[in-house]
Write an enzyme that holds these catalytic residues in place. Structure first.
Site, short mmCIF file in Angstrom:
data_model
loop_
_atom_site.label_atom_id
_atom_site.label_comp_id
_atom_site.label_asym_id
_atom_site.label_seq_id
_atom_site.Cartn_x
_atom_site.Cartn_y
_atom_site.Cartn_z
N TYR A 1 -4.06 0.71 -1.55
CA TYR A 1 -3.00 -0.17 -2.07
C TYR A 1 -2.63 -1.24 -1.04
CZ TYR A 1 1.53 -1.32 -4.28
OH TYR A 1 2.60 -1.96 -4.87
N LYS B 1 -2.93 -5.28 -1.43
CA LYS B 1 -1.75 -6.16 -1.37
C LYS B 1 -1.82 -7.13 -0.19
CE LYS B 1 0.28 -4.72 -5.08
NZ LYS B 1 0.44 -5.61 -6.25
#
Ligand code: NAP
Length: 243
Positions: free
Chosen positions: A152, A156
């Site tokens: 993640y 991001k």
């Protein structure tokens, strides 16, 4: 940009932060394209209750062609694409040594490639219009990393790279591209975390509360309305990360 009558696409917007962003733009008089994997009828009706037009387009934004059809559908219905909010995202958390290859690939495909797909297709229209605002949902985890979120945080952090490069490439034609880095926001994505994790997150927030989707939505509207801010990241995190 004056948002009245403009066309705003928000990906992954049938719930959570995306839905709050869609409502915030509707409150400014913009017409809304809701996108998600599933879209309940009530979602569209609630947006229409702001007195604007709204359509729902089911599409998986990680698929290049489906993303293209989503943008085409918005243009066909409303004639322009003025604001794109790349909000759709997923988590598949796990420690590095236990993280499955599929969990890494899925998160990168949806969070990062999906942002690329949508930015590419929407910017084509915005370049012709010589007007547009692209707003990407990153995360504080993309700035600082997090235990159990290697996939993640990579996705991001990548979204920030897309944001800054697109801002440089598209700026000459009056298109802005900015990112929001939310902290710990109350949505279905975070509701599933156990109480220990939630308390540990809360302890890191100087403002002492979990953020609301509406807090993030205000930043999205701010970016879209201001034509002289591009390539920037605003943390909406109660002070969790200070740069
Ligand atoms: P959420 O409640 O899980 O909502 C995300 C929506 O995106 C869901 O409806 C989901 O549908 C949809 N979606 C997933 N994959 C998609 C795809 N391939 N194509 C189209 N739609 C798709 O998440 P949220 O908490 O509102 O988060 C919104 C954004 O903010 C995400 O990018 C997230 O990473 C970011 N963010 C959130 C927080 C937080 O604390 N909540 C913090 C930092 C950043 P399904 O349910 O069918 O998967």
């Amino acid at each position: 940009m004056n948002l009245k009558g403009k066309t705003v696409i928000v990906t992954g917007s049938s719930r959570g932060i995306g839905f709050a962003i869609a409502k915030a733009f509707a409150a400014k008089g913009a017409n809304i394209v809701i996108n998600d994997i599933k879209i309940p009828d009530e979602t569209i009706e609630e947006i229409k209750s702001f007195g604007v037009d709204c359509i729902g387009i089911v599409a998986d934004i990680s698929d290049f062609e489906q993303a293209e059809n989503l943008v085409k559908g918005a243009k066909e219905k409303f004639g322009t694409v003025d604001v794109l909010v790349n909000n759709a995202g997923i988590t598949r958390d796990g420690l590095l040594l236990r993280m499955k290859e599929k969990d890494f690939d899925d998160v990168i495909r949806i969070n990062l490639k999906g942002t690329f797909n949508m930015t590419k297709h929407a910017s084509k229209i915005m370049l012709k219009q010589r007007r547009g605002a692209i707003i990407n949902l990153s995360s504080v985890v993309g700035l600082m990393g997090n235990v159990g979120q290697l996939n993640y945080s990579a996705s991001k952090a990548g979204v920030l790279g897309i944001t800054k490069s697109a801002a440089r490439e598209l700026g000459q034609r009056g298109i802005t591209c900015n990112a929001i880095a939310p902290g710990f926001i109350k949505t279905p994505m975070t509701d599933v975390l156990n109480e220990d994790v939630k308390n540990a997150m809360l302890a890191q927030i100087p403002l002492g509360r979990q953020g609301l989707p509406e807090d993030v939505a205000k930043v999205a509207v701010f970016f879209a309305e201001n034509d002289y801010i591009t390539g920037q990241v605003v943390n909406c995190d109660g002070g969790m990360v200070m740069q």
